[in-house]
Design a protein around this motif. Structure first.
Motif, PDB file in Angstrom:
ATOM      1  N   ARG A  50      -3.301  -0.268   8.492  1.00 52.85           N
ATOM      2  CA  ARG A  50      -2.749   0.967   7.934  1.00 52.85           C
ATOM      3  C   ARG A  50      -2.328   0.755   6.476  1.00 52.85           C
ATOM      4  N   ILE A  51      -1.662  -0.366   6.206  1.00 52.30           N
ATOM      5  CA  ILE A  51      -1.217  -0.671   4.839  1.00 52.30           C
ATOM      6  C   ILE A  51      -2.409  -0.852   3.906  1.00 52.30           C
ATOM      7  N   VAL A  52      -3.433  -1.577   4.371  1.00 47.49           N
ATOM      8  CA  VAL A  52      -4.632  -1.807   3.541  1.00 47.49           C
ATOM      9  C   VAL A  52      -5.336  -0.486   3.242  1.00 47.49           C
ATOM     10  N   GLU A  53      -5.473   0.367   4.271  1.00 51.84           N
ATOM     11  CA  GLU A  53      -6.141   1.661   4.064  1.00 51.84           C
ATOM     12  C   GLU A  53      -5.365   2.542   3.089  1.00 51.84           C
ATOM     13  N   GLN A  54      -4.040   2.547   3.199  1.00 50.37           N
ATOM     14  CA  GLN A  54      -3.227   3.323   2.259  1.00 50.37           C
ATOM     15  C   GLN A  54      -3.406   2.802   0.834  1.00 50.37           C
ATOM     16  N   ALA A  55      -3.383   1.480   0.690  1.00 54.52           N
ATOM     17  CA  ALA A  55      -3.542   0.880  -0.643  1.00 54.52           C
ATOM     18  C   ALA A  55      -4.909   1.213  -1.226  1.00 54.52           C
ATOM     19  N   ARG A  56      -5.939   1.110  -0.409  1.00 50.60           N
ATOM     20  CA  ARG A  56      -7.295   1.441  -0.879  1.00 50.60           C
ATOM     21  C   ARG A  56      -7.398   2.902  -1.290  1.00 50.60           C
ATOM     22  N   GLN A  71      -4.961   4.768  -2.406  1.00 49.74           N
ATOM     23  CA  GLN A  71      -4.237   4.927  -3.668  1.00 49.74           C
ATOM     24  C   GLN A  71      -5.047   4.395  -4.844  1.00 49.74           C
ATOM     25  N   VAL A  72      -5.706   3.258  -4.659  1.00 47.88           N
ATOM     26  CA  VAL A  72      -6.543   2.681  -5.718  1.00 47.88           C
ATOM     27  C   VAL A  72      -7.695   3.620  -6.036  1.00 47.88           C
ATOM     28  N   LYS A  73      -8.322   4.130  -4.987  1.00 47.20           N
ATOM     29  CA  LYS A  73      -9.452   5.057  -5.181  1.00 47.20           C
ATOM     30  C   LYS A  73      -9.010   6.300  -5.949  1.00 47.20           C
ATOM     31  N   GLN A  74      -7.850   6.862  -5.586  1.00 45.20           N
ATOM     32  CA  GLN A  74      -7.344   8.055  -6.269  1.00 45.20           C
ATOM     33  C   GLN A  74      -6.987   7.749  -7.719  1.00 45.20           C
TER      34      GLN A  74
END
Length: 197
Positions: free
Chosen positions: A21-27, A29-32
């Motif tokens: 969940r943390i990795v997906e959220q970080a990804r 945010q990076v993508k955005q």
């Protein structure tokens, strides 16, 4: 948070779920963040090209010479993404959305390249807003534009007043016909009564 009393394999699974969940959220945010920076940069590049073009030669001469030089130099400096077609798209991006606030950061560059194919600014803005509202992927947006979704919707709305007008006229005609028929029947009954006397 994992419970220390649970079986180790269950704890590992729960830990894995939390980490994913943390990795997906970080990804996300990076993508955005990357998308936002890209859109802002492309809009600015488009603005600079348009401003330079307006101060220079005619558009045709400008496009052939300057865009080619820019493309070669920028590709050398930064790699792919700066071919002549993409530079033209950046120029068109600025012209289509000259007010910076009109660029909605929820959409990707692929969305905007698709939107640039729509000639009407009203339709283009409608497709942009609907893509955000409906969370359309770039492919879904392309499909909606390809099937002329906005134009068909507009056409069906324009038919409503016409169809309603036809119905109203038909209703008035039938009411008039009914009144005329009623007068004929009343006249006929009156004559029969007069003749029967």
């Amino acid at each position: 948070m994992t419970n220390s009393k649970e079986h180790p394999s269950t704890q590992n699974e729960l830990l894995l779920v939390d980490i994913r969940r943390i990795v997906e959220q970080a990804r996300g945010q990076v993508k955005q963040t990357v998308n936002t920076a890209m859109l802002q940069a492309y809009w600015q590049i488009g603005r600079l090209i348009v401003e330079d073009e307006q101060g220079g030669e005619t558009r045709a001469a400008y496009c052939k010479a300057t865009l080619k030089r820019l493309s070669l130099q920028l590709t050398t400096d930064y790699g792919k993404g700066f071919d002549i077609t993409n530079l033209r798209n950046m120029r068109r991006f600025y012209l289509a959305f000259e007010k910076r606030d009109a660029v909605r950061l929820e959409l990707s560059w692929t969305h905007y390249r698709t939107l640039l194919r729509v000639d009407s600014s009203t339709a283009r803005n409608w497709y942009r807003d609907e893509a955000i509202l409906q969370n359309w992927s770039a492919r879904a947006l392309e499909r909606q534009i390809g099937t002329l979704y906005y134009e068909r919707l507009l056409s069906s709305k324009n038919k409503q007043p016409v169809e309603q007008g036809i119905i109203n006229n038909l209703q008035q005609f039938l009411l008039g016909l009914g009144k005329a028929t009623l007068r004929i029947v009343e006249t006929h009954n009156y004559r029969e009564r007069c003749n029967g006397k």
